[in-house]
Structure formats: structure tokens, C-alpha cells
Scaffold this active site. Structure first.
Site, PDB file in Angstrom:
ATOM      1  N   HIS A  78       0.802  -1.216   0.000  1.00  0.00           N
ATOM      2  CA  HIS A  78       0.000   0.000   0.000  1.00  0.00           C
ATOM      3  C   HIS A  78       0.834   1.264   0.000  1.00  0.00           C
ATOM      4  CE1 HIS A  78      -3.278  -2.748   1.053  1.00  0.00           C
ATOM      5  NE2 HIS A  78      -4.081  -1.803   0.611  1.00  0.00           N
ATOM      6  N   GLY A  79       2.018   1.182   0.523  1.00  0.00           N
ATOM      7  CA  GLY A  79       2.813   2.405   0.517  1.00  0.00           C
ATOM      8  C   GLY A  79       4.137   2.254   1.218  1.00  0.00           C
TER       9      GLY A  79
END
Lengths: 354, 483
Positions: free
Chosen positions: B326-327
Site C-alpha cells: 500500500h505504501g
């Protein structure tokens, strides 16, 4: 069933919503985009030497063009700035000069150029100019596109043989299909302010903003009389979102610097007496700017150096501490109160050579 | 271009008309049109992104051909490795280089050493995490012989770039989507109507629910130190609605749009906030990603076979990698880890597959026990979401610390905002509709189908008017675009 039937059915069933949508945008007309002659009506009242109140969203640039184009006499002092310069009036200069304040909200370099060019195109040479410089003046991403109402004037400053009259305002008609405009227009229809026609004011202090005969502004009663706590609250709420016109301010744009300098040099070449005016930020806003948008102070330093190189007078600063103002001197995050504006000008009086 | 933009509102009908009146008459033409439309859609953000997706497409098409062309295990593995290295290498460099560099520098600083290095100054291409995983699933499936490598480069390019799901999923498996590019399906009226209905619901979720909640979420997370615990709790709950409305709304619009063109995409969200435990939540949230990790990481690692330590390790790896996907921030890794901690106890006592059907299936109301389970699971996900939304770990801990505080029972000043009550009513209405429609693929799928036409159309008009009146149109991008 064929795609053709699907499309025609969808369009048929979508049509009532679409028509309602466009109708609300047109008849609600939150920003009076489709009202014809509004700016002319306002300008007429001002030019008759009267005050005007009960005006709402209007095209300030077109209004200023109407005023300038219909002036009987050239004012001795002209103010070209943003809403932060709108409170400079005849009395702040002790009524020594005839003054016309042509400031427009969110003024960009293009606005200042276009407004001055409008004077030139109408053969007016004021002699003295108070020119503002804003935190966003050199921000290429300031999202100020309203100057395009005077695009012809702006372009003809650089190429006098190339004045393009305004074309079809497609931007305006695009609002007929804007969902944001729909919401504002629906609100206007349901909960609107009754007639939004500008009317002659009997005195400067009203429930709506008032434009004075010298083009300056007096804010409406509630705004002027707001308690400091309430102002603080408003500012904190304002700072939750994007900060006005200084988001994505990555560098002092070279082209905007060049254009501002060109405007200054043109004014000087035409023997205008020029003073540059900066208004400060509210203390809360100053802290935010210092921490997160230090480039605005770099812009101020650039401006002061540019002015010094030309021996120009600069009044004010974005930093209220340099001017000995505090929170009580502000209406909001970036607008000084009338009393503070007057004080700032008069501390530096006389700002023009006698 | 964003789904909730005028650009897309113009693009979609034009693409629809060209597709059904011209492009779909011949297969090759149809696929080429989809590639062109998809590249236009994607390039609208930044034309430079196109070179990357084109590169990935060419590499994976070619690698799969090479895998297919040999029975030699070692050669097949080598070509698969090429695909993995190129795709994950690009993704890793563009997305994670700066993260690793910054942490490396900090580690050095911890030991009293100075280390300087230049950060990579690049814009992360929109949707790279999604289409990278989509193309990888293709080469892996070809390697596993679950799928034949396609000889049609245009069909493959269309599969990779298919605009409805290109930038934020669902992450489609080649076994599902690629065969749909080998033939043309005729126009089906009901499918198109269903697609429109799903688009409508997706727009409602994004423009009304997600974007209205965003304002309060931004306020709560920006002013954490100054707010009561009660306000922070509201902020966290609103974020749960924001991310669900945003992401599942996008998926609905993507799936609905695909249906307009006769394509079937997989369900990506199955009413996850009605889950009775975390295991069920993860069967219902971002299904295309969690099944991707299950099939391509968890099972190859050994899955649930082996001893307890082995199983716990595999689960942790999946959730941590999923968080990291996700990041490039420790907050996402911690978010993944927290979910692993909540999931593992269920797995260890074999209670992770208890609730396979939807809650209160066939009934109007849930039992008190089910309501309790749903609320508890929701609360746990809300607490985890704080990490997902926070800027950094310190911020997340400050937020939680501020929330779990005696001021959690104080009157939240946010309630003085009149718009807050409107948003709250909208959330309640939304939750009720989702509840009533929970047995469908999306909430509106079956609601109203048995009603008289007039009432059904009144419902659709009502939803459109709610979107127009209460929606927020400030061009808020979708949260998952940043991944």
C-alpha cells in the site's frame, strides 16, 4: 435490445434530471454569471458619485473596466491591488488627492497589467499609483484565472497592435453543466438573499459590502464587528483547507517576475509616482506561512530588492511583527482592518511627493 | 482521468458509442480500440506513464511466450524470473527506493555516522501497483500451466491496460479477463443497465460518502493534538467510511463500466464492514489483492501446511507485504502487522473460516450476537485504519493516545458543524442500503428490481439528486490512486 435503444432510453430517462440541473444553474445563477449588465449598473452608480450596496458575485474585472472606461476625469491616484488593497480610500491619503481604487479580489500580475492597460487604452494617465504585491503574485500555480476577463487588455500591454476583444465566454457557459455551481445555485434558489440587484446606499455601513464612489470597499457590519475569538475560529477553520493561492508555490516564477518588473518599469517610464504596498498576514496565518510556506517571504525579499534597485518606496510587509500590528488589527487571516490600513499609510505619509 | 470528473463523463459515452457502433464489429479492431481508449485514459494523467505500461506489456508478453515455448523447468523459471525482476524491479525502484534510502540513512545516523545520498525525484505512475500485479499473475499462471500464453499481443495489451480497472483494480486474473478478449460478446441490454446501476452506486459512495467524510477526517488528523478523544474517534470512524466509500466506490464504477462494454470483472468488495470477525473481513475487503497474495505468495510459501510457527510466519509475511504494497511508510507495515495479530489467533484455533455466508443471510435483521460481532470487528478495523491514515508512526500513536483518553466521552465540537449532521444522516442511509443489499454483488444490484417501474425510477432519480445536492465536487482523487 440494441445499443441504440439503450442509448435512447438512457437519454430519455436522464433528460429530466439534466434539464432540471441546467435550469437550476441558469435560474439560481449563484454567481450572477448569466445576469446581463450587472457590472454596468454598479459602475453607473459609482460614477455618479454614490455608494453601492447589495452586490453579490459579479465580475470585478468587467466592473473595473466599466468604471475606467467611463471616467470623466483622470484620478490623481490609482490603487491597483487585490482585496488586501481595497480599503485604501481617499481618506487614508487625507483627501489630498482624487483617488480611484481599482483593486480586484485575488489580483494576479496579469490583473495589474490589464487594469493599468485599461487606463492607457482610455487615455488616462493618473500620475500616482499604489501597486500591491501579494504573497501569491509570483506563484505560477496561484490558480487565479479571473484576469482572463481582461485578456485583451493584458495582451495589448505587450503588443499594442494586438488588442483582441473578448470572445464568447465559454467558461461561463460551462458553468451550466457544473455540479458545484448546481449546489450553489440551488442554495440560492431555496435560501437566497432576495433581490441581488445593486442599489444606491445611504451610508457606508450596511448588512452587505459597500463600494464607495472612490472604488474602495467597506465590509459588511457582521464582518467588521466580529469578535476576535470568532475571527480566530474562522482563521483556524480556513487553515484546514488549502491556503489561498499559495499552494504548490514551488519557486518565484521567472516569467511573473519579469512581467511585474515590466509593469513597474513602464509606470516609471511614463513618469508615474509609484509606491508598492504589502499587507501583512494575521499572526496565526503568519506562523503557518513561516512553517509551511516560507517562499512567500522569499518573494517579499525579492520585491524589496527590486524596489530598492529602482529607488521605489515600499510600504508594509507580510510580517505583522515588522509593522507592530497584532491579531486585533485583522478582520481575518489576511485582511487588515480599516483602522490599521489607514494607520499603515499614514505612518508613511506623505507617501507621494507633495 | 478521474471517474468523478467531467472528462470521464464525456469520455465514457463517446467510447461507448464508438465501441458498439464500430469497434465491436471485428475482434482485432475491438481490441485495438480498447488499447487506444485505455492509453488515452491513462495518458490523460501524464503521457509519460504510457512508456512504462507499454514496457511492462512488451516484457511480459515476450516472457510468457518464452515460458510457453519450452518444457525445460530451468528455462521456464529463468523467463519467469525475468518477468518478476523487471516488474518488481520497476515497482520497487519507483515506489520504495526513497523509503529504503531514508531508513538506511537513519540507521547510519543511529550509529553516529553521517551518510548522504540523493533521493529519487520521480512521480510514481498512477496504478503501477495494480497493473504490475495483474501482469505478474499472467506470467505466473503461464509458468504454472494454468493458462496458455497468448499469441495475440493486442489482446494482451488490452488485458493489461483495460481502462476501467487499470489504475485501482480490481486486479484481474488473466484466467478470468484475458479470454474475454478472444471473442466479442454481443450487446446485452440487462448487462448494460446493471452496469449503469453499479456506476451510479459507485458514484454515490465516492462523491457523497467518501468525499464528505474526507473533510472531517482531514480535520481530525491535521489537528490531532487539539481535539477531544470523542472527535478523534469520529474522525477514525469517518475514515473507515471514507476509505470504503472511496475504494469500493471506485471498484463499483470500474466493474459497472466494464459491463457497459460487455466485460465481466470480479467482485472486489463484499460488504466487509458486516463481517463478524477479522478473518471474514479479509475475505470481503479488496478481494482481488488478498486472493492474489494468497495464490502467489501464501500458498507457495506453504500456506497453512506445516507446524504452527510456519503458519504464523506465512500469515505475517502476507499481511506485512500486503501492508507494504500500500505504501512506502512504516505505518502501512504496522497496519498489516496489526491485522496479522488479529487474524492469527482465529487461524490457530481453526475459526478463520466460520462465517462463509453473509451475516443474517435471508433475514432482515441480525441477531444481537451478530450485531455485537459486527460492531467489535468494525471497531478493531477502525483502530487499525488509524495507522493507515496517519502520516507516520508517531502521528498514529498520538492519534490513538488522544482517542483512548477520558475525553472520549466529552462533547465533540465537530457536532456544532451543521453539515456534520447531514453527513451523519447520509452515512446512516448508506449503511441501511448496504445492509438491505448485502446479498448482492453490490448494494443496488437487487434492490428495487421487483418494484413497479415508477418506484424503481424514483429511487434512481433520488440517488442522482442526492449525489448532485450533497456530493462534493472538488475533484478529490481516489485514495488508492497513490498506491
Amino acid at each position: 435490445m440494441q445499443p441504440r435503444s439503450f442509448i435512447s432510453r438512457t437519454m430519455l430517462l436522464g433528460a429530466p434530471v439534466f434539464l432540471l440541473f441546467v435550469a437550476v444553474n441558469y435560474f439560481g445563477d449563484a454567481s450572477l454569471l448569466f445576469e446581463i449588465g450587472y457590472e454596468e449598473k454598479m459602475a453607473e452608480i459609482i460614477l455618479e458619485g454614490e455608494m453601492v450596496e447589495n452586490f453579490y458575485d459579479f465580475d470585478e474585472r468587467i466592473f473595473q473596466k466599466e468604471v475606467i472606461s467611463n471616467l470623466d476625469e483622470t484620478p490623481e491616484v490609482v490603487v491597483l491591488g487585490s482585496s488586501r488593497g481595497m480599503l485604501i480610500n481617499t481618506f487614508t491619503l487625507d483627501s489630498v488627492y482624487t483617488l480611484m481604487n481599482n483593486s480586484v479580489s485575488g489580483a494576479s500580475v496579469e490583473d495589474l497589467i490589464a487594469l493599468y492597460q485599461t487606463y492607457r487604452l482610455n487615455d488616462h494617465r493618473p500620475g500616482r499609483v499604489i501597486l500591491s504585491f501579494e504573497p501569491w503574485t509570483l506563484n505560477r500555480n496561484n490558480e487565479q484565472g479571473r484576469w482572463k476577463s481582461l485578456k485583451g487588455e493584458y495582451q495589448s500591454f505587450f503588443d499594442p497592435n494586438n488588442y483582441e476583444p473578448p470572445g464568447i465566454p465559454w467558461d461561463k457557459y460551462a458553468q451550466l453543466f457544473s455540479p458545484s455551481y448546481f449546489q450553489a445555485s440551488l442554495y440560492q434558489l431555496i435560501d437566497g438573499n432576495g433581490s441581488r440587484d445593486p442599489k444606491r446606499a445611504k451610508d457606508p455601513y450596511n448588512e452587505t459590502n459597500t463600494k464607495m464612489p472612490d472604488g474602495s470597499l467597506v465590509y459588511y457590519d457582521e464582518y467588521r464587528e466580529a469578535a476576535p475569538d470568532y475571527v480566530d475560529q474562522l482563521i483556524r477553520k480556513y487553515m484546514e483547507g488549502d491556503i489561498y493561492s499559495i499552494e504548490n508555490f514551488k519557486e518565484l516564477d521567472a516569467e511573473l517576475r519579469s512581467q511585474y518588473e515590466q509593469l513597474v518599469d513602464t509606470l516609471l517610464a511614463e513618469e508615474m509616482e509609484l509606491v508598492i504596498y504589502l499587507e501583512p498576514y494575521h499572526p496565526i496565518m503568519l506562523k503557518e506561512a513561516s512553517e509551511n510556506y516560507p517562499i512567500v517571504f522569499e518573494a517579499e525579499r525579492w520585491l524589496k530588492k527590486m524596489a530598492a534597485d529602482r529607488s521605489l518606496r515600499v510600504i508594509g510587509s507580510f510580517d505583522h511583527t515588522k509593522l507592530d500590528f497584532d491579531a486585533d488589527d485583522f478582520y481575518d487571516a489576511m485582511h487588515l482592518k480599516q483602522s490599521a490600513v489607514t494607520e499603515l499609510i499614514q505612518r508613511n505619509a506623505p507617501i507621494f511627493a507633495p | 482521468m478521474l471517474f468523478n470528473s467531467i472528462d470521464f463523463a464525456l469520455f465514457l459515452p463517446i467510447a461507448f458509442v464508438i465501441y458498439w457502433f464500430w469497434a465491436s464489429k471485428k475482434l482485432g479492431r475491438r481490441n485495438l480500440f480498447i488499447v487506444a481508449a485505455s492509453y488515452l485514459f491513462y495518458g490523460w494523467w501524464d503521457w509519460r506513464f504510457l512508456s512504462l505500461i507499454l514496457f511492462s506489456t512488451i516484457v511480459d508478453f515476450w516472457a510468457a511466450q518464452k515460458i510457453q515455448s519450452t518444457e525445460n523447468k530451468s528455462s521456464r523459471k529463468s523467463w519467469l524470473t525475468v518477468s518478476l525482476l523487471v516488474n518488481l524491479g520497476l515497482l520497487g525502484t519507483l515506489k520504495y527506493f526513497n523509503f529504503f534510502l531514508d531508513n538506511f540513512v537513519e540507521l547510519f545516523t543511529l550509529f553516529g555516522q553521517e551518510f548522504q545520498a540523493d533521493r529519487l525525484d520521480v512521480v510514481l505512475p498512477v496504478g503501477i501497483s495494480f497493473y504490475t500485479f495483474q501482469t505478474l499473475s499472467y506470467t505466473i499462471d503461464v509458468y504454472r500451466k494454468d493458462l496458455e500464453a497468448t499469441k495475440d499481443p493486442i489482446a494482451f495489451a488490452a488485458y493489461v491496460s483495460f481502462f476501467p480497472q487499470l489504475v485501482a483494480g480490481p486486479i484481474e486474473r488473466a484466467t478470468n479477463l484475458l479470454p474475454q478478449f478472444y471473442s466479442i460478446s454481443s450487446f446485452r441490454y440487462q448487462q448494460a443497465v446493471d452496469g449503469l446501476r453499479q456506476i451510479l452506486w459507485g458514484l454515490f459512495k465516492k462523491i457523497v460518502i467518501a468525499d464528505n467524510c474526507a473533510r472531517y477526517v482531514d480535520f481530525a488528523f491535521k489537528s490531532t493534538d487539539e481535539l477531544y478523544g470523542s472527535t478523534l474517534l469520529i474522525g477514525a470512524v469517518f475514515f473507515a467510511f471514507q476509505i470504503y466509500g472511496d475504494f469500493s466506490g471506485y471498484s463499483d464504477i470500474a466493474i459497472g463500466t466494464a459491463r457497459l462494454f460487455g466485460f465481466k470483472l470480479r467482485q472486489n468488495f463484499a460488504f466487509p464492514y458486516f463481517s463478524r470477525d477479522i478473518a471474514e473481513f479479509w475475505r470481503r475487503w479488496h478481494i482481488s489483492l488478498s486472493t492474489w497474495f494468497r495464490d502467489y505468495l501464501y500458498i507457495p510459501l506453504g500456506g497453512s501446511r506445516g507446524n504452527r510457527f510456519f503458519v504464523i510466519r506465512n500469515v505475517f509475511i502476507i499481511f506485512l507485504v500486503s501492508g507494504f504494497w500500500h505504501g512506502a511508510n512504516w505505518t502501512f507495515i504496522v497496519w498489516g502487522g496489526l491485522n496479522a495479530l488479529l487474524f492469527i489467533p482465529l487461524l490457530l484455533v481453526n475459526r478463520n473460516r466460520r462465517h462463509l455466508e453473509v451475516v443474517a443471510q435471508g433475514k432482515t435483521a441480525a441477531s444481537l450476537k451478530e450485531i455485537g460481532q459486527v460492531l467489535l470487528t468494525f471497531l478493531l478495523t477502525v483502530l487499525c485504519w488509524v495507522f493507515f491514515r496517519a502520516d507516520n508512526l508517531g502521528h498514529a500513536f498520538d492519534y490513538l493516545g488522544g482517542m483512548i483518553d477520558p475525553s472520549i466521552i466529552a462533547y465533540p465540537k465537530i457536532m456544532d458543524d451543521s453539515d456534520f449532521w447531514i453527513v451523519s444522516v447520509l452515512l446512516i442511509v448508506f449503511t441501511v442500503i448496504e445492509w438491505l443489499g448485502r446479498e448482492g454483488l453490490y448494494a443496488l444490484e437487487k434492490i428495487g428490481l421487483n418494484w413497479p417501474k415508477g418506484w424503481r425510477w424514483a429511487m434512481y432519480y433520488g440517488i442522482v439528486l442526492i449525489i448532485l445536492i450533497f456530493g462534493r465536487f472538488e475533484q478529490n482523487s481516489f485514495i488508492y490512486f497513490q498506491f
